[in-house]
Motif scaffolding. Structure first.
Motif, PDB file in Angstrom:
ATOM      1  N   LEU A 120     -41.687 -12.415   7.422  1.00  0.00           N
ATOM      2  CA  LEU A 120     -41.377 -13.752   7.468  1.00  0.00           C
ATOM      3  C   LEU A 120     -42.791 -14.368   7.146  1.00  0.00           C
ATOM      4  O   LEU A 120     -43.892 -13.553   7.227  1.00  0.00           O
ATOM      5  CB  LEU A 120     -40.954 -14.136   8.810  1.00  0.00           C
ATOM      6  N   LYS A 133     -44.670 -16.277   8.611  1.00  0.00           N
ATOM      7  CA  LYS A 133     -45.675 -16.485   9.565  1.00  0.00           C
ATOM      8  C   LYS A 133     -46.480 -15.106   9.786  1.00  0.00           C
ATOM      9  O   LYS A 133     -47.398 -14.798  10.502  1.00  0.00           O
ATOM     10  CB  LYS A 133     -44.974 -16.874  10.853  1.00  0.00           C
ATOM     11  N   HIS A 134     -45.935 -13.874   9.418  1.00  0.00           N
ATOM     12  CA  HIS A 134     -46.483 -12.645   9.464  1.00  0.00           C
ATOM     13  C   HIS A 134     -47.746 -12.392   8.702  1.00  0.00           C
ATOM     14  O   HIS A 134     -48.209 -11.356   8.704  1.00  0.00           O
ATOM     15  CB  HIS A 134     -45.281 -11.558   9.306  1.00  0.00           C
ATOM     16  N   ARG A 170     -34.498  -7.124   9.542  1.00  0.00           N
ATOM     17  CA  ARG A 170     -33.542  -7.928  10.007  1.00  0.00           C
ATOM     18  C   ARG A 170     -32.229  -7.829   9.153  1.00  0.00           C
ATOM     19  O   ARG A 170     -32.484  -7.522   8.134  1.00  0.00           O
ATOM     20  CB  ARG A 170     -34.319  -9.615   9.482  1.00  0.00           C
ATOM     21  N   ASP A 230     -36.305  -7.570  18.338  1.00  0.00           N
ATOM     22  CA  ASP A 230     -37.286  -8.704  18.922  1.00  0.00           C
ATOM     23  C   ASP A 230     -36.754  -9.936  18.646  1.00  0.00           C
ATOM     24  O   ASP A 230     -35.577 -10.328  18.229  1.00  0.00           O
ATOM     25  CB  ASP A 230     -38.553  -8.537  18.537  1.00  0.00           C
ATOM     26  N   ASP A 281     -37.468 -12.364  16.605  1.00  0.00           N
ATOM     27  CA  ASP A 281     -37.322 -12.693  15.306  1.00  0.00           C
ATOM     28  C   ASP A 281     -36.106 -12.125  14.757  1.00  0.00           C
ATOM     29  O   ASP A 281     -36.003 -12.385  13.539  1.00  0.00           O
ATOM     30  CB  ASP A 281     -38.701 -12.422  14.479  1.00  0.00           C
TER      31      ASP A 281
END
Length: 541
Positions: A342, A344-345, A362, A422, A424
């Protein structure tokens, strides 16, 4: 009253993919390394014409809608023509894994009731052994031209190129219900007889769309794509459909999957993207390290089939190759998840980012998943709780071919995997439910143990299985194949685990072997290892 939309109703058919590729990417190349030894080149336009000729030829042989047509073949242009010619005419393309035992192949061909079987010349000895046990096959077709036909054969053979040459290609792809069966794949049968997953045109086209998405396999017309994963292993993860769907150049490696042959093809054809199981990348990386080679165009690969050891992900990253972990099953057509990061990673420290990339990822839109405990109660997505993984969606099976008992639990398919999810939505397989080690009522992930062992410089391959323990019921036993010329002791290896896993997870012993048995799809055969070591006495017992 309900207001219906006023849109055209066009069935989602596999033939529409190759028609689209021929019409809009007609001059884009398909390059194949043939069993005859040479490289073959042609275009999507040529492929579609020959697929139409094949559909005509099958009609002339009396193949009817819904009839199964088998293949025993490598990744090559003739196999691709069969994918489209057979499904496009309304018959069912049944890819058979030639790495299975002959008895299993005969069982699968008979269970599927294949009318004809097409095969690459490499597999002539296999066909001669299996044919007497398959009385319902009306004809065996050698995928070659007259010049390369075997001089003699124990089985009467048809010649692929002669079948096509007899047709004019003046054929319109028929229109029919998108829910009709299109292709059939059998599971690799690690327990009991293999079971058939029967896909539809609709499920295949939806899967092709979804798998081409940027956060799944990310296929684009600007790519050059080489599927190392065989077309007999869940339709090469759908790439023979998603690559023409986006119009990318397609490179098919044929029978030569060793490191040197793959590297040569990657460089020569300017491959940008590939997909395969970890064992294949092992061979390629060893060849490159031994010869101090680099890639000039290759930038992305999808690794699935079994978990990629973190050491392999690092080694590919060091060569500027992004590794996308993916997970799926034959019963899922096969794609379920992919490990694209993502936004933010991207700024995370390397170690944290790597931890995320090591997960299976995902879900892609179309798949829904959950984890449950032994009572079927849903577990939290906290990255810690692990339970049985269940899935559902439009390209996931409802039942197995010619078996009326549904495997579903309240509409969900039980995968047989144990996983965490998790916050996310990143899923991580911690084990197959039959491989998880239950020690004193607590679970130990065999995959985590294998990943640590695989990072040791002397280890070529490692498998972790349970061994009987009088007090703890089961304890981990590590089975290791050393790299050629490398030396490592039991004590050194066990010491290597310290600080990397919980103390009580560290294996109780190490057994060194010359090889670890693999399944027909390149996964470690833990069932056979467990049989081999069933009377093993642990030093702690």
């Amino acid at each position: 009253m309900a207001l219906m939309g006023q849109m055209m109703s066009a069935p989602l058919l596999i033939s529409s993919i190759i028609k689209h590729a021929a019409r809009y990417y007609g001059s884009t190349e398909i390059v194949s390394r043939r069993t005859e030894g040479d490289l073959h080149r042609y275009t999507y336009r040529d492929c579609e014409l020959r697929a139409r000729k094949l559909a005509q030829a099958l009609g002339a042989l009396g193949v009817k809608q819904g009839e199964r047509v088998g293949t025993l073949a490598w990744n090559g242009y003739r196999h691709l023509e069969i994918y489209y010619g057979v499904s496009g005419m309304g018959a069912v393309c049944h890819t058979v894994n030639p790495r299975l035992f002959p008895e299993q192949i005969a069982y699968i061909v008979n269970h599927a009731e294949d009318g004809y079987v097409f095969f690459d010349l490499t597999f002539l000895p296999l066909v001669e052994g299996v044919a007497p046990h398959c009385p319902n096959v009306r004809g065996w077709v050698a995928m070659t031209d007259r010049a390369h036909m075997p001089a003699e054969s124990k089985v009467p053979l048809l010649c692929y190129e002669e079948l096509l040459d007899a047709q004019d290609g003046n054929y319109e792809w028929p229109q029919f219900d998108e829910n009709l069966a299109s292709s059939l794949c059998y599971t690799s049968g690690t327990t009991g007889n293999p079971k058939g997953a029967l896909y539809s045109h609709r499920s295949t086209v939806l899967h092709s769309y979804a798998s081409a998405m940027p956060d799944a396999l990310g296929c684009s017309a600007s790519d050059v794509i080489l599927p190392v994963v065989p077309m007999f292993h869940v339709n090469a993860w759908g790439l023979p459909y998603s690559v023409p769907l986006v119009g990318a150049k397609l490179v098919l490696p044929g029978p030569k999957l060793d490191g040197a042959s793959l590297y040569e093809l990657f460089e020569q054809e300017k491959v940008t993207f590939s997909a395969g199981v970890p064992t294949v990348w092992l061979g390629l990386l060893q060849h490159m390290q031994a010869n101090q080679l680099k890639f000039s165009t290759f930038r992305r690969t999808v690794i699935g089939g079994s978990a990629a050891p973190p050491a392999m992900i690092r080694a590919l990253e060091a060569l500027d190759v992004e590794v996308i972990h993916a997970w799926g099953m034959t019963e899922m057509s096969p794609l379920g998840t992919a490990s694209k990061l993502l936004a933010k990673h991207h700024d995370l420290p390397d170690a944290e980012r790597h931890k995320i990339q090591e997960k299976q990822g995902r879900v892609i839109y179309g798949v829904d998943m959950k984890i449950v405990d032994g009572e079927g109660k849903e577990l939290p997505w906290d990255g810690k709780a692990f339970g049985d993984l269940l899935v559902r969606g439009p390209w996931i099976i409802d039942r197995y071919f010619r078996n009326d008992a549904s495997p579903l639990v309240d509409g969900w398919f039980p995968t047989g995997d144990v996983a965490t999810i998790d916050a996310d939505g990143f899923m991580q397989i911690t084990d197959r439910s039959k491989d998880v080690i239950k020690s004193g009522g607590e679970w130990i992930s065999s995959i985590d143990i294998e990943n640590v062992a695989a990072a040791h410089p002397a280890v070529h391959m490692a498998a972790c299985i349970s061994a009987y323990h009088p007090k703890w019921d089961e304890r981990p036993l590590l089975v290791v194949v050393k790299k050629p010329g490398a030396e490592v002791s039991r004590e050194e290896l066990l010491q290597f685990f310290e600080g990397k896993v919980a103390k009580w997870w560290i294996p109780d012993d190490v057994a060194f072997v010359t090889e670890i048995p693999l399944t027909a799809t390149g996964k470690m055969q833990k069932l056979r290892l467990r049989e081999q070591f069933k009377d093993y006495k642990l030093p702690t017992a």
